[in-house]
Design a protein around this motif. Structure first.
Motif, PDB file in Angstrom:
ATOM      1  N   ILE A  18       4.287  13.161  -8.636  1.00 26.03           N
ATOM      2  CA  ILE A  18       4.976  13.683  -9.832  1.00 26.03           C
ATOM      3  C   ILE A  18       3.981  13.843 -10.972  1.00 26.03           C
ATOM      4  CG2 ILE A  18       6.698  13.122 -11.608  1.00 26.03           C
ATOM      5  CD1 ILE A  18       8.347  11.827  -9.320  1.00 26.03           C
ATOM      6  N   LEU A  19       3.123  12.844 -11.156  1.00 29.22           N
ATOM      7  CA  LEU A  19       2.145  12.892 -12.235  1.00 29.22           C
ATOM      8  C   LEU A  19       1.175  14.065 -12.050  1.00 29.22           C
ATOM      9  CD1 LEU A  19       1.189  11.389 -14.780  1.00 29.22           C
ATOM     10  CD2 LEU A  19      -0.378  10.123 -13.310  1.00 29.22           C
ATOM     11  N   VAL A  20       0.662  14.263 -10.852  1.00 28.63           N
ATOM     12  CA  VAL A  20      -0.257  15.366 -10.587  1.00 28.63           C
ATOM     13  C   VAL A  20       0.466  16.709 -10.759  1.00 28.63           C
ATOM     14  CG1 VAL A  20      -1.614  16.500  -8.763  1.00 28.63           C
ATOM     15  CG2 VAL A  20      -1.819  14.030  -9.122  1.00 28.63           C
ATOM     16  N   GLY A  21       1.687  16.796 -10.258  1.00 29.75           N
ATOM     17  CA  GLY A  21       2.476  18.028 -10.399  1.00 29.75           C
ATOM     18  C   GLY A  21       2.719  18.373 -11.856  1.00 29.75           C
ATOM     19  N   ALA A  22       3.059  17.364 -12.676  1.00 25.23           N
ATOM     20  CA  ALA A  22       3.296  17.594 -14.105  1.00 25.23           C
ATOM     21  C   ALA A  22       2.009  18.058 -14.790  1.00 25.23           C
ATOM     22  CB  ALA A  22       3.829  16.321 -14.761  1.00 25.23           C
ATOM     23  N   ALA A  23       0.872  17.455 -14.410  1.00 26.28           N
ATOM     24  CA  ALA A  23      -0.402  17.855 -15.013  1.00 26.28           C
ATOM     25  C   ALA A  23      -0.740  19.301 -14.652  1.00 26.28           C
ATOM     26  CB  ALA A  23      -1.512  16.913 -14.551  1.00 26.28           C
ATOM     27  N   LEU A  24      -0.505  19.682 -13.390  1.00 25.92           N
ATOM     28  CA  LEU A  24      -0.751  21.068 -12.986  1.00 25.92           C
ATOM     29  C   LEU A  24       0.162  22.031 -13.737  1.00 25.92           C
ATOM     30  CD1 LEU A  24      -1.242  20.700  -9.126  1.00 25.92           C
ATOM     31  CD2 LEU A  24      -2.960  21.377 -10.810  1.00 25.92           C
ATOM     32  N   LEU A  25       1.422  21.680 -13.845  1.00 34.53           N
ATOM     33  CA  LEU A  25       2.375  22.526 -14.565  1.00 34.53           C
ATOM     34  C   LEU A  25       1.964  22.675 -16.025  1.00 34.53           C
ATOM     35  CD1 LEU A  25       5.010  24.117 -14.389  1.00 34.53           C
ATOM     36  CD2 LEU A  25       6.220  22.011 -14.963  1.00 34.53           C
ATOM     37  N   PHE A  26       1.549  21.589 -16.641  1.00 33.02           N
ATOM     38  CA  PHE A  26       1.100  21.615 -18.025  1.00 33.02           C
ATOM     39  C   PHE A  26      -0.125  22.516 -18.158  1.00 33.02           C
ATOM     40  CE2 PHE A  26      -1.364  19.702 -21.573  1.00 33.02           C
ATOM     41  CZ  PHE A  26      -0.444  19.927 -22.589  1.00 33.02           C
TER      42      PHE A  26
ATOM     43  N   VAL B  46       0.853  -1.181   0.000  1.00 32.08           N
ATOM     44  CA  VAL B  46       0.000   0.000   0.000  1.00 32.08           C
ATOM     45  C   VAL B  46       0.890   1.232   0.000  1.00 32.08           C
ATOM     46  CG1 VAL B  46      -1.748   1.257   1.282  1.00 32.08           C
ATOM     47  CG2 VAL B  46      -1.774  -1.222   1.287  1.00 32.08           C
ATOM     48  N   GLY B  47       0.557   2.210  -0.837  1.00 35.96           N
ATOM     49  CA  GLY B  47       1.311   3.460  -0.846  1.00 35.96           C
ATOM     50  C   GLY B  47       2.660   3.370  -1.517  1.00 35.96           C
ATOM     51  N   GLN B  48       2.895   2.334  -2.249  1.00 29.30           N
ATOM     52  CA  GLN B  48       4.199   2.131  -2.873  1.00 29.30           C
ATOM     53  C   GLN B  48       4.470   3.172  -3.957  1.00 29.30           C
ATOM     54  OE1 GLN B  48       5.008  -1.880  -3.977  1.00 29.30           O
ATOM     55  NE2 GLN B  48       6.136  -1.309  -5.780  1.00 29.30           N
ATOM     56  N   TYR B  49       3.444   3.626  -4.641  1.00 30.32           N
ATOM     57  CA  TYR B  49       3.625   4.522  -5.767  1.00 30.32           C
ATOM     58  C   TYR B  49       3.206   5.953  -5.441  1.00 30.32           C
ATOM     59  CZ  TYR B  49       4.098   0.080  -8.124  1.00 30.32           C
ATOM     60  OH  TYR B  49       4.506  -1.166  -8.476  1.00 30.32           O
ATOM     61  N   SER B  50       3.201   6.365  -4.198  1.00 27.59           N
ATOM     62  CA  SER B  50       2.750   7.707  -3.843  1.00 27.59           C
ATOM     63  C   SER B  50       3.631   8.776  -4.484  1.00 27.59           C
ATOM     64  CB  SER B  50       2.706   7.880  -2.330  1.00 27.59           C
ATOM     65  OG  SER B  50       4.007   7.737  -1.796  1.00 27.59           O
ATOM     66  N   GLY B  51       4.932   8.551  -4.561  1.00 24.12           N
ATOM     67  CA  GLY B  51       5.832   9.509  -5.220  1.00 24.12           C
ATOM     68  C   GLY B  51       5.511   9.644  -6.693  1.00 24.12           C
ATOM     69  N   PHE B  52       5.197   8.542  -7.326  1.00 20.90           N
ATOM     70  CA  PHE B  52       4.845   8.543  -8.746  1.00 20.90           C
ATOM     71  C   PHE B  52       3.610   9.403  -8.986  1.00 20.90           C
ATOM     72  CE2 PHE B  52       2.122   6.635 -12.032  1.00 20.90           C
ATOM     73  CZ  PHE B  52       2.925   6.835 -13.145  1.00 20.90           C
ATOM     74  N   TRP B  53       2.588   9.234  -8.150  1.00 22.08           N
ATOM     75  CA  TRP B  53       1.351   9.986  -8.323  1.00 22.08           C
ATOM     76  C   TRP B  53       1.557  11.467  -8.064  1.00 22.08           C
ATOM     77  CZ3 TRP B  53      -2.183   8.059 -11.173  1.00 22.08           C
ATOM     78  CH2 TRP B  53      -2.367   6.685 -11.236  1.00 22.08           C
TER      79      TRP B  53
END
Length: 174
Positions: A152-160, A143-150
């Motif tokens: 980064i993904l949300v941050g990139a989407a906001l930046l875009f 559980v929570g293994q990919y929290s860093g990935f998410w």
């Protein structure tokens, strides 16, 4: 109440004891004499004529304790209705470097020998507990293994999205 003994020791049947001794407990108090069962009883025993309630009318909870568990075995107990299954699982004794370091840091009196029981054997109940804890954690979902990935993904989407808004405003000004 029926008690069944099962073995989880494939490949190590030759060191399995010929018999085991079990003790009936009623509300965690000894009830009657210990009983020895083995192959001749097909690893099964039935306790009969057990009271359902005590003298005060409270329900009696029955359980079983295996006495003098054989070396290299850990006992798990499963109770379903009027049946208790004791499962003796073979536990290999393999040195674990992490545990050895932990033992040495706790027992830092210059003595690097592991803590022993009076009979000279290692503390098997502690080892069995550690093995059970290790087995339990190995079976848990990640559980929570990919929290860093998410993140980064949300941050990139906001930046875009911000870049698109800035470009859109610049185009409107022209």
């Amino acid at each position: 109440m029926i008690v069944n003994k099962e073995w989880d020791d494939k490949g190590y049947e030759s060191i399995r004891p010929e018999t085991i001794t079990i003790q009936l407990l009623a509300n965690n108090k000894l009830q009657g004499n210990p009983v020895t069962i083995g192959v001749s009883e097909k690893w099964t025993w039935e306790f009969t004529d057990l009271a359902i309630r005590d003298e005060l009318g409270n329900d009696i909870l029955y359980s079983i304790k295996e006495i003098d568990v054989a070396k290299h075995y850990q006992v798990d107990q499963i109770q379903e209705n009027n049946k208790i299954t004791l499962i003796n699982k073979f536990v290999k004794e393999e040195p674990n470097p992490e545990e050895e370091e932990e033992d040495n840091s706790i027992n830092n009196d210059g003595d690097s020998e592991p803590t022993n029981n009076n009979d000279g054997n290692s503390n098997h109940s502690e080892e069995a507990h550690n093995d059970a804890k290790k087995e339990t954690t190995e079976n848990l979902p990640v559980v929570g293994q990919y929290s860093g990935f998410w993140l980064i993904l949300v941050g990139a989407a906001l930046l875009f999205g911000v870049v698109l808004l800035v470009k859109h405003k610049q185009e409107r000004k022209k």
